[in-house]
Write a protein that holds these residues in place. Structure first.
Motif, PDB file in Angstrom:
ATOM      1  N   UNK A  32       0.835  -1.200   0.000  1.00  0.00           N
ATOM      2  CA  UNK A  32       0.000   0.000   0.000  1.00  0.00           C
ATOM      3  C   UNK A  32       0.870   1.251   0.000  1.00  0.00           C
ATOM      4  N   UNK A  33       0.359   2.357  -0.535  1.00  0.00           N
ATOM      5  CA  UNK A  33       1.097   3.621  -0.430  1.00  0.00           C
ATOM      6  C   UNK A  33       1.340   3.971   1.035  1.00  0.00           C
ATOM      7  N   UNK A  34       2.377   4.772   1.323  1.00  0.00           N
ATOM      8  CA  UNK A  34       2.655   5.141   2.717  1.00  0.00           C
ATOM      9  C   UNK A  34       1.535   5.992   3.294  1.00  0.00           C
ATOM     10  N   UNK A  35       1.482   6.052   4.607  1.00  0.00           N
ATOM     11  CA  UNK A  35       0.466   6.865   5.258  1.00  0.00           C
ATOM     12  C   UNK A  35       0.588   6.763   6.754  1.00  0.00           C
ATOM     13  N   UNK A  36      -0.235   7.512   7.478  1.00  0.00           N
ATOM     14  CA  UNK A  36      -0.162   7.494   8.942  1.00  0.00           C
ATOM     15  C   UNK A  36      -0.567   6.139   9.508  1.00  0.00           C
ATOM     16  N   UNK A  37       0.010   5.783  10.637  1.00  0.00           N
ATOM     17  CA  UNK A  37      -0.349   4.540  11.305  1.00  0.00           C
ATOM     18  C   UNK A  37      -1.755   4.660  11.870  1.00  0.00           C
ATOM     19  N   UNK A  38      -2.649   3.748  11.484  1.00  0.00           N
ATOM     20  CA  UNK A  38      -4.045   3.891  11.935  1.00  0.00           C
ATOM     21  C   UNK A  38      -4.232   3.496  13.396  1.00  0.00           C
ATOM     22  N   UNK A  39      -5.147   4.162  14.045  1.00  0.00           N
ATOM     23  CA  UNK A  39      -5.554   3.789  15.386  1.00  0.00           C
ATOM     24  C   UNK A  39      -6.508   2.601  15.303  1.00  0.00           C
ATOM     25  N   UNK A  42     -10.998   3.323  14.587  1.00  0.00           N
ATOM     26  CA  UNK A  42     -11.282   4.531  13.802  1.00  0.00           C
ATOM     27  C   UNK A  42     -10.264   4.768  12.701  1.00  0.00           C
ATOM     28  N   UNK A  43      -9.100   4.120  12.781  1.00  0.00           N
ATOM     29  CA  UNK A  43      -8.077   4.355  11.767  1.00  0.00           C
ATOM     30  C   UNK A  43      -7.542   5.776  11.853  1.00  0.00           C
ATOM     31  N   UNK A  44      -7.554   6.474  10.716  1.00  0.00           N
ATOM     32  CA  UNK A  44      -7.037   7.851  10.661  1.00  0.00           C
ATOM     33  C   UNK A  44      -8.151   8.877  10.490  1.00  0.00           C
ATOM     34  N   UNK A  45      -9.362   8.511  10.897  1.00  0.00           N
ATOM     35  CA  UNK A  45     -10.509   9.410  10.711  1.00  0.00           C
ATOM     36  C   UNK A  45     -10.275  10.777  11.338  1.00  0.00           C
ATOM     37  N   UNK A  46      -9.677  10.803  12.538  1.00  0.00           N
ATOM     38  CA  UNK A  46      -9.498  12.078  13.230  1.00  0.00           C
ATOM     39  C   UNK A  46      -8.515  12.992  12.513  1.00  0.00           C
ATOM     40  N   UNK A  47      -7.703  12.433  11.627  1.00  0.00           N
ATOM     41  CA  UNK A  47      -6.736  13.255  10.909  1.00  0.00           C
ATOM     42  C   UNK A  47      -7.379  14.058   9.778  1.00  0.00           C
ATOM     43  N   UNK A  48      -8.608  13.705   9.387  1.00  0.00           N
ATOM     44  CA  UNK A  48      -9.263  14.428   8.292  1.00  0.00           C
ATOM     45  C   UNK A  48      -9.746  15.806   8.721  1.00  0.00           C
ATOM     46  N   UNK A  49     -10.206  15.944   9.961  1.00  0.00           N
ATOM     47  CA  UNK A  49     -10.688  17.242  10.430  1.00  0.00           C
ATOM     48  C   UNK A  49     -11.928  17.687   9.672  1.00  0.00           C
ATOM     49  N   UNK A  69      -4.855   5.731   3.700  1.00  0.00           N
ATOM     50  CA  UNK A  69      -5.383   5.946   5.042  1.00  0.00           C
ATOM     51  C   UNK A  69      -6.476   4.921   5.300  1.00  0.00           C
ATOM     52  N   UNK A  70      -6.512   4.437   6.524  1.00  0.00           N
ATOM     53  CA  UNK A  70      -7.620   3.603   6.945  1.00  0.00           C
ATOM     54  C   UNK A  70      -8.644   4.506   7.616  1.00  0.00           C
ATOM     55  N   UNK A  71      -9.835   4.587   7.043  1.00  0.00           N
ATOM     56  CA  UNK A  71     -10.908   5.428   7.581  1.00  0.00           C
ATOM     57  C   UNK A  71     -12.022   4.501   8.052  1.00  0.00           C
ATOM     58  N   UNK A  72     -11.970   4.116   9.332  1.00  0.00           N
ATOM     59  CA  UNK A  72     -12.909   3.124   9.824  1.00  0.00           C
ATOM     60  C   UNK A  72     -12.697   1.820   9.067  1.00  0.00           C
ATOM     61  N   UNK A  73     -13.742   1.342   8.408  1.00  0.00           N
ATOM     62  CA  UNK A  73     -13.652   0.109   7.636  1.00  0.00           C
ATOM     63  C   UNK A  73     -13.261   0.363   6.184  1.00  0.00           C
ATOM     64  N   UNK A  74     -12.996   1.589   5.827  1.00  0.00           N
ATOM     65  CA  UNK A  74     -12.721   1.957   4.436  1.00  0.00           C
ATOM     66  C   UNK A  74     -11.230   2.218   4.244  1.00  0.00           C
TER      67      UNK A  74
END
Length: 498
Positions: A32-39, A42-49, A69-74
């Motif tokens: 996968x392309x690089x990106x923030x480590x997901x929580x 929730x993944x990285x949802x909070x990073x979207x603002x 980015x992992x956005x929840x299940x997406x």
């Protein structure tokens, strides 16, 4: 929160946790392309603002022009460079031209009936061909020049009334009514609203409501198990907007059907006639509900993007008086005072054209475009984009890249004077309408209308800010929806030169 609601929420979260921790990883995850480590969860949802275009641009500074980015299940992939946009929208156009079905467009089954949210299947291709060959052709647009001139003249007359009274003009509202009536005459052969009517504001509120809900982060999109609960009310509010617009169009359709049943009916060959003809066609089989949904799609997309561009353009001109003066000088040199601006004049107005391009660069109407979805797994520059991945093309970030645009946050139309950069999806550093098979079908009509309205307002009036406001005091903040609108509507006082 009521106890029963709290228990339901806790139960739902626990279910989501179970599914997440027992789900199998996607194949090719190590590529996968690089990106923030997901929580967890929730993944990285909070990073979207609340402004995902800006958040994704910041993440690109750390991880590069393609990130995951992992956005929840997406799983989502965002690209933010011309070369990566070209990979997504041209090289892999077919595989990446799907659409994620947002919960907002599930309201009343809207996504099943429209062109913008359907997969690029045979039905989609037939609809697209109908638009391209019967409505948005150069021949048809040329034939409707007199109609556009009439609608812009009505706008000028409206502004003139306010000028005589010394009243400020709401640029967004006035441009909305003009654009709406232009579309309604092209598509339905009638004016839908009057410039001074309450119905105009109601229609505008529904259109803006739809665009706002479409752009709003919705938990139902990231956690499908939550869809039935509609926790944020997005689907419920969308259904309300759709129902009201369906009522309006239902009345127009009924009136047309009664007229078509008359022996004295003369076919108008507008889009409504074309759509009604296809309701009897075994090929497309458009129901009345299909036609209403298509009309809502055309009117929301066609009005909101043009009006947003007009409002930002006027705001930038008022904030940059030297640019306004230069545009007025060009118009005065090319078009005599008292004469209306014609569409045929636009080609002789390179600076006005440059203003429109610069507005679309610094304030792209749809900053992330409408999201795409991978219909198959593809490799992009050595990275895997798995099937069903949601894709964002961050044209807002591309348009503000200092490597591409010197002084990227400054409004400088001069950068486009003498430039060959095009707006129609061929130059990937400027893609306000997208590119590839999902490019906006009405872009030529939108460009004609924006140029004509803007040039006419500059040519016919001088403008000042109300209440002695200075240009540097203008509020140029935006609010994120699927379109990027001014946070504070622009009101300006028109004046006639002596």
């Amino acid at each position: 929160m009521e106890y029963s609601t709290l228990l339901l929420s806790i139960s739902t979260v626990c279910t989501c946790i179970y599914v997440l921790f027992h789900a199998r990883e996607r194949p090719g995850a190590d590529k996968l392309p690089p990106g923030p480590t997901p929580l967890p969860i929730v993944g990285s949802l909070f990073k979207l603002g609340n402004k995902p275009n800006e958040s994704l641009a910041e993440l690109a500074k750390t991880y590069g022009p393609i990130i995951s980015l992992r956005l929840g299940r997406v799983l989502a992939v965002a690209v933010s460079s011309p070369s990566m946009a070209k990979e997504v929208l041209q090289k892999h156009d077919q595989a990446l031209s799907g659409r994620p079905i947002l919960d907002a467009v599930r309201a009343l089954g809207f996504y099943e009936r429209t062109m913008g949210w359907q997969p690029t299947n045979m039905h989609w291709r037939k609809l697209r061909m109908m638009y391209n060959t019967q409505i948005f052709t150069t021949q048809r647009l040329d034939a409707d020049q007199a109609l556009r001139r009439q609608k812009v003249q009505e706008l000028i007359d409206h502004v003139c009334e306010n000028c005589l009274m010394g009243r400020a003009v709401d640029i967004g509202r006035s441009a909305f009514v003009t654009t709406l009536n232009l579309l309604s005459n092209t598509i339905l052969s009638v004016d839908l609203v009057d410039l001074n009517s309450e119905s105009a504001q109601e229609f505008k509120d529904h259109v803006h409501g739809i665009m706002e809900e479409l752009g709003k982060p919705n938990l139902s999109d990231y956690f499908p198990l939550l869809r039935p609960m509609d926790l944020q009310g997005v689907k419920r509010r969308m259904a309300g907007h759709f129902r009201r617009l369906y009522e309006i169009f239902d009345g127009v359709i009924e009136e047309r059907l009664q007229s078509r049943a008359s022996s004295e009916y003369h076919k108008r060959n507008d889009l409504l006639d074309v759509l009604l003809d296809h309701s009897q066609d075994e090929d497309l089989k458009l129901s009345r509900s299909d036609i209403k949904a298509l009309l809502v799609e055309i009117f929301t997309a066609g009005t909101d993007t043009s009006v947003t561009t007009m409002e930002w353009a006027m705001a930038e001109l008022l904030r940059n008086p030297n640019v306004m003066e230069k545009a007025r000088s060009e118009l005065m040199e090319m078009i005599s005072s008292g004469h209306p601006v014609e569409e045929s004049d636009i080609v002789r107005l390179p600076y006005v054209q440059a203003i429109v391009k610069e507005t679309l660069r610094i304030h792209p109407p749809v900053p992330l475009l409408v999201p795409h979805r991978a219909e198959a797994s593809v490799e992009v520059c050595g990275y895997t984009v798995p099937k069903h991945t949601q894709l964002f093309v961050n044209i807002w970030a591309i348009n503000r890249d200092a490597k591409l645009w010197p002084n990227p946050t400054s409004f400088l139309p001069e950068r486009f004077v003498g430039s060959d950069i095009d707006l129609r999806g061929r130059d990937f550093e400027l893609l306000p309408f997208g590119a590839g098979r999902r490019i906006c079908p009405g872009l030529n009509l939108g460009l004609r209308m924006v140029h004509l309205m803007l040039a006419s307002l500059i040519h016919s009036f001088t403008w000042k800010l109300p209440n002695g406001m200075a240009p540097q005091d203008m509020d140029m903040s935006d609010k994120f929806g699927i379109t990027l609108q001014m946070a504070v509507p622009l009101r300006v006082v028109p004046m006639k030169e002596n």
